[in-house]
Design an enzyme around this catalytic site. Structure first.
Site, PDB file in Angstrom:
ATOM      1  N   ASP A  71      -7.376  -6.763  -0.382  1.00 20.48           N
ATOM      2  CA  ASP A  71      -8.371  -6.196  -1.277  1.00 20.48           C
ATOM      3  C   ASP A  71      -9.671  -6.197  -0.500  1.00 20.48           C
ATOM      4  O   ASP A  71      -9.953  -7.122   0.268  1.00 20.48           O
ATOM      5  CB  ASP A  71      -8.501  -6.993  -2.576  1.00 20.48           C
ATOM      6  CG  ASP A  71      -9.271  -6.220  -3.643  1.00 20.48           C
ATOM      7  OD1 ASP A  71      -9.230  -4.968  -3.620  1.00 20.48           O
ATOM      8  OD2 ASP A  71      -9.907  -6.853  -4.493  1.00 20.48           O
ATOM      9  N   THR A 130       0.837  -1.187   0.000  1.00 17.60           N
ATOM     10  CA  THR A 130       0.000   0.000   0.000  1.00 17.60           C
ATOM     11  C   THR A 130       0.877   1.244   0.000  1.00 17.60           C
ATOM     12  O   THR A 130       2.011   1.213   0.488  1.00 17.60           O
ATOM     13  CB  THR A 130      -0.942   0.033   1.214  1.00 17.60           C
ATOM     14  OG1 THR A 130      -1.809   1.157   1.109  1.00 17.60           O
ATOM     15  CG2 THR A 130      -0.173   0.105   2.520  1.00 17.60           C
TER      16      THR A 130
END
Length: 125
Positions: free
Chosen positions: A72, A7
């Site tokens: 996700d 991320t």
């Protein structure tokens, strides 16, 4: 040991550091993708949350040579047959605020008692 969190969200990196430290993983250095500017966005081409999380984790691991943790997630609204689901982050194509606006617009004629929804988050290491 170093772990790459797949991320660019610095807040998410801080949260994972704190969580893992609370779990006793004090020797684990958690870094985000900001440490690897050469890595661009990874296209989420999977057909499920699981496929996308695995795709990101495997890609980051391969590109960095380090263990990677990816996720996700999305919101699934019953009245919209599970939409936006897998496409939650790009539902409107214009960001979080616009995604929320589009979702509320889609639900404008749905009574409150029929607005059930659930959030899915899948992590892959």
């Amino acid at each position: 040991m170093k772990l790459v969190l797949a991320t660019k969200n610095s807040g998410k990196v801080v949260e994972f550091r704190r969580l893992l430290e609370e779990l006793g993983a004090k020797d684990l250095e958690v870094v985000g993708l900001d440490q690897f500017p050469e890595i661009g966005d990874i296209e989420e081409t999977g057909k499920t949350f699981e496929e996308n999380a695995l795709l990101k984790a495997r890609t980051i691991c391969k590109l960095t040579g380090l263990p990677a943790l990816a996720d996700d997630s999305g919101i699934c609204v019953d009245a919209l047959d599970g939409a936006p689901g897998l496409y939650s982050a790009r539902y409107s194509g214009k960001g979080d605020f616009a995604n929320n606006e589009k979702l509320l617009h889609e639900l404008r004629d749905v009574p409150d008692e029929k607005r059930g929804a659930y959030f899915i988050c899948v992590a892959a290491y």
